[in-house]
Structure formats: structure tokens, C-alpha cells
Enzyme design. Structure first.
Site, PDB file in Angstrom:
ATOM      1  N   CYS A  87      -0.308   3.028   2.517  1.00  0.00           N
ATOM      2  CA  CYS A  87       0.005   3.721   1.265  1.00  0.00           C
ATOM      3  C   CYS A  87       1.117   4.759   1.472  1.00  0.00           C
ATOM      4  CB  CYS A  87      -1.272   4.300   0.672  1.00  0.00           C
ATOM      5  SG  CYS A  87      -1.164   4.551  -1.098  1.00  0.00           S
ATOM      6  N   HIS A 184      -5.594   0.893   1.248  1.00  0.00           N
ATOM      7  CA  HIS A 184      -6.171   1.743   2.299  1.00  0.00           C
ATOM      8  C   HIS A 184      -7.220   0.999   3.126  1.00  0.00           C
ATOM      9  CE1 HIS A 184      -4.700   5.720   0.844  1.00  0.00           C
ATOM     10  NE2 HIS A 184      -4.612   5.055  -0.293  1.00  0.00           N
ATOM     11  N   GLU A 186      -8.489   1.808   5.791  1.00  0.00           N
ATOM     12  CA  GLU A 186      -9.401   2.784   6.408  1.00  0.00           C
ATOM     13  C   GLU A 186     -10.543   3.175   5.477  1.00  0.00           C
ATOM     14  OE1 GLU A 186      -6.362   3.231   5.488  1.00  0.00           O
ATOM     15  OE2 GLU A 186      -6.086   5.139   4.444  1.00  0.00           O
TER      16      GLU A 186
END
Ligand code: GLN
Length: 205
Positions: A87, A184, A186
Site C-alpha cells: 500500500c 495489506h 500483513e
């Protein structure tokens, strides 16, 4: 020291989530090494791989410019160090950007990925969404993408591989050892993208 050294750029954004996803990916793969938060050029100099998290690209870029980290990351990229930018991280890795609302704009960039970014393509925070996407070219047929104030890639140079699209919009790219995602990884339980990155760092090492 044995093993690889992966740093998470810890200026702003979802740093802890990336530390934890990378640690888990290394443990699952049985890869030895350390994952650390890095803030300054000296720490960056020692890395085998770097993750630039999602957050606010203008803040991460400006602070990294001021303390010399941006220059050091550019040198490390030139020497072949793998980088994953998610991002805001992908925005920083790019050569050219504009904002969906504001249009052309200037902000500090790493100037590596030969792409043009449109920031905030999918709208503001309240338009955040999740979607199933596919990154077949790197062996990940299905992945749950989390999109928050996400950018898209609106133009690519000839050395850029498109890894994923959503509604005809490019949301993941790779150029050499550098990977950028609009979403994302993560923020999901799925470690496939972090594992792919750990393998890339290990191979390069
Ligand atoms: N829109 C943000 C930017 O332009 C990126 C959002 C994110 O990283 N979740 O920096």
C-alpha cells in the site's frame, strides 16, 4: 550472524503486523534469521531484505528523506536487496504518482518501480473492503486482499510484471526483486506473500 536479516521500516504505519507476519513466515519455513524494526540508514545498511508497510506514504517518505533512510534504501535496491512494499510502501517504491482527487502531486519517492500510481483509487477509509484476488505468477492462486485507502497502478513500464488485478485495476506488481501490493497482506492470517518474500530474500542471500 547466521541466517537472514529482514527489516521492517518503522517510521509510521502497520509495522508490528509486518514484524509478526514475517516472523511467523520464517518460522513456518524453518528459515533462520532476525526480523527487526529499522529507522535509520545504519540499520538499513545491514539488511538482506526490507518491508515498507502500509500507512501514509507522504509521512513515511518525508521522514525517511530527512533522516537519510530514503537514500540508503535506494542504494540497497540498486545492489539487489529485495523489498516488499504494501500500500503506502508500494507508493513509495514507485516513480510517478497522482491522487484520484488532487491530481498530479510531488512527494518523496524511492523512484524504482517503473509504474504510475493513482493514490486512493478505491476511495477513502470508509470505502475499505476485502476481496479474493489471485497472484498465479508467484504461485498464490487465491489470497484475501484487504484494501484500505488503497492505490492502484495505472501504467507500467516494460520491466514490470503484473501479478494481480481487480476489476481491471492492477493491484500487485513485481520488478526484479521488488514487489508492490495495493492491499495489506500483513492484515490477514494468510502468510503466503510474506513466505514468498522470505524465500526471495533467502535466495538472493
Ligand atoms: N492512501 C495512503 C497513501 O496514499 C495509503 C493507504 C494505506 O497504506 N493503507 O499513502
Amino acid at each position: 550472524m547466521s541466517g537472514i536479516n529482514i527489516g521492517i521500516l518503522a517510521v509510521q504505519g502497520d509495522v508490528a503486523e509486518n514484524v509478526s507476519a514475517t516472523r511467523m513466515a520464517m518460522d513456518d519455513l524453518g528459515v533462520e534469521g532476525i526480523v527487526s524494526e529499522v529507522k535509520n540508514p545504519e540499520q538499513i545498511a545491514d539488511l538482506d531484505g526490507l518491508i515498507i508497510p502500509g500507512g501514509e506514504s507522504t509521512v513515511i517518505g518525508t521522514l525517511s528523506l530527512v533522516n537519510g533512510s530514503l537514500k540508503k534504501i535506494k542504494e540497497k535496491i540498486a545492489s539487489g536487496m529485495p523489498v516488499l512494499g504494501t500500500c503506502a510502501g508500494m507508493i513509495l517504491l514507485s516513480k510517478k504518482i497522482k491522487d484520484r482527487v488532487v491530481g498530479e502531486m510531488e512527494q518523496p519517492l524511492l523512484d524504482y518501480l517503473d509504474i504510475q500510481i493513482e493514490r486512493n483509487t478505491f476511495g477513502r477509509q470508509k470505502e475499505s473492503f476485502e476481496a479474493d484476488i489471485s497472484l498465479e505468477k508467484i504461485g498464490i492462486p487465491k489470497f484475501r486482499g484487504v484494501f484500505i485507502r488503497a492505490p492502484s497502478v495505472i501504467d507500467t513500464g516494460k520491466n514490470v510484471e503484473v501479478l494481480s488485478k481487480i476489476d481491471e485495476k492492477i493491484v500487485a506488481v513485481k520488478q526484479g526483486n521488488i514487489i508492490g501490493t495495493s492491499f495489506h497482506p500483513e492484515l490477514t492470517e494468510d502468510l503466503s506473500i510474506h513466505k514468498y518474500f522470505v524465500n526471495l530474500v533467502q535466495k538472493k542471500n
